[in-house]
Design a protein around this motif. Structure first.
Motif, mmCIF file in Angstrom:
data_model
loop_
_atom_site.group_PDB
_atom_site.id
_atom_site.type_symbol
_atom_site.label_atom_id
_atom_site.label_comp_id
_atom_site.label_asym_id
_atom_site.label_seq_id
_atom_site.Cartn_x
_atom_site.Cartn_y
_atom_site.Cartn_z
ATOM 1 N N ASP A 284 -8.949 10.515 -5.452
ATOM 2 C CA ASP A 284 -7.875 10.145 -4.532
ATOM 3 C C ASP A 284 -8.492 9.611 -3.237
ATOM 4 N N ILE A 285 -8.325 8.314 -2.995
ATOM 5 C CA ILE A 285 -8.899 7.693 -1.798
ATOM 6 C C ILE A 285 -7.814 7.287 -0.808
ATOM 7 N N THR A 286 -6.586 7.763 -1.018
ATOM 8 C CA THR A 286 -5.505 7.414 -0.095
ATOM 9 C C THR A 286 -5.748 8.082 1.259
ATOM 10 N N LEU A 287 -5.391 7.366 2.303
ATOM 11 C CA LEU A 287 -5.542 7.855 3.672
ATOM 12 C C LEU A 287 -4.215 8.430 4.128
ATOM 13 N N SER A 288 -4.208 9.712 4.425
ATOM 14 C CA SER A 288 -2.974 10.359 4.872
ATOM 15 C C SER A 288 -2.620 9.922 6.285
ATOM 16 N N SER A 289 -1.352 10.075 6.616
ATOM 17 C CA SER A 289 -0.899 9.697 7.959
ATOM 18 C C SER A 289 -1.550 10.567 9.021
ATOM 19 N N ALA B 170 -4.616 11.939 8.897
ATOM 20 C CA ALA B 170 -5.983 11.463 9.106
ATOM 21 C C ALA B 170 -6.001 10.138 9.844
ATOM 22 N N PHE B 171 -5.032 9.262 9.533
ATOM 23 C CA PHE B 171 -4.960 7.973 10.233
ATOM 24 C C PHE B 171 -4.704 8.169 11.723
ATOM 25 N N ASN C 274 -5.437 10.785 13.480
ATOM 26 C CA ASN C 274 -6.625 11.391 14.090
ATOM 27 C C ASN C 274 -7.680 10.341 14.398
ATOM 28 N N TYR C 275 -7.910 9.421 13.472
ATOM 29 C CA TYR C 275 -8.898 8.367 13.707
ATOM 30 C C TYR C 275 -8.441 7.407 14.811
#
Length: 254
Positions: free
Chosen positions: A141-146, A148-149, A151-152
């Motif tokens: 699973d390489i999806t980027l969660s909201s 984590a997005f 936070n970055y």
């Protein structure tokens, strides 16, 4: 006997709880929003998430991993990163960006397609049912969660805001000495730019990044001694320049 004491303590408990958690406008506690719609509740929750995450932003590049990388703690990992980036920069120095990217994608596709065909032939000959050779990687699973997005983004905004403040401070001459330092540095960079191009500077920067830290770690005592002497001399020169500038001298006197 215990009931009167509990009755006498209940008003203080209720008053303290009401003081600690005042009711929000429209009724209800701050943690919930029964009187608000789902959209308003979602926006308030999003605002609270952004404010809480911005107070403790995550780091885009973990310091420990970067430290271990440039100090060659793992020789294989550092060697791979150093060799890959160096080959990339050397390729960009000889070819265009489009050509380098195209050749890299073709090389990667050649490896993956050849391996896929090879495994398919082996499975057909051996009549095995091992499945897709890259199935383990396809299921990752390489999806980027909201979360984590956000936070970055918050971590990047900290550095962007800091850079904007520094740019405004230097170009609007908040400190004359710092602005003069930038002017002298840019003047020296004009001579550097006449000799080297951007790719050459990036190659030199990579060589320095992967060599200077390990050399400094080995000869730390001697380097610190000479750096201290140079810092003292630079500080004395800057103090003499500041003493001759009337605006700076008046500001220091105040």
């Amino acid at each position: 006997m215990a009931e009167p004491s509990a009755a006498t303590q209940s008003p203080s408990v209720s008053s303290s709880s009401s003081g600690a958690e005042p009711s929000a406008p429209g009724g209800g506690s701050p943690g919930s929003c029964p009187a608000l719609g789902a959209k308003s509740c979602g926006s308030s929750c999003a605002d609270s998430f952004v404010s809480s995450s911005s107070s403790q932003p995550v780091s885009l590049f973990p310091t420990s991993q970067v430290h271990d990388l440039i100090f060659w703690r793992d020789v294989k990992k550092t060697g791979f990163v150093f060799g890959t980036t160096l080959v990339m920069l050397l390729s960009l120095a000889a070819f265009s960006v489009i050509s380098v990217i195209s050749y890299l994608i073709l090389a990667l596709l050649s490896v993956t397609i050849s391996f896929r065909v090879y495994k398919s032939v082996i499975q057909a000959v051996q009549k095995s049912e091992e499945g897709h050779p890259f199935k383990a990687y396809l299921d990752v699973d390489i999806t980027l969660s909201s979360e984590a997005f956000h936070n970055y983004v918050n971590a990047a905004m900290v550095h962007i805001n800091r850079a904007l403040k520094l740019i405004i401070r230097l170009f609007l001459v908040e400190d004359l000495v710092d602005s003069l330092k930038l002017a002298v540095f840019m003047w020296l960079m004009t001579y550097v730019g006449a000799v080297f191009n951007g790719i050459t500077l990036l190659i030199l920067a990579e060589l320095l990044i992967f060599s200077v830290p390990i050399v400094y770690e080995k000869y730390k005592t001697q380097i610190d001694h000479y750096v201290g002497i140079a810092r003292d001399q630079t500080k004395s020169i800057v103090e003499k320049i500041q003493a001759k500038l009337p605006g700076i001298a008046k500001k220091k006197a105040e």
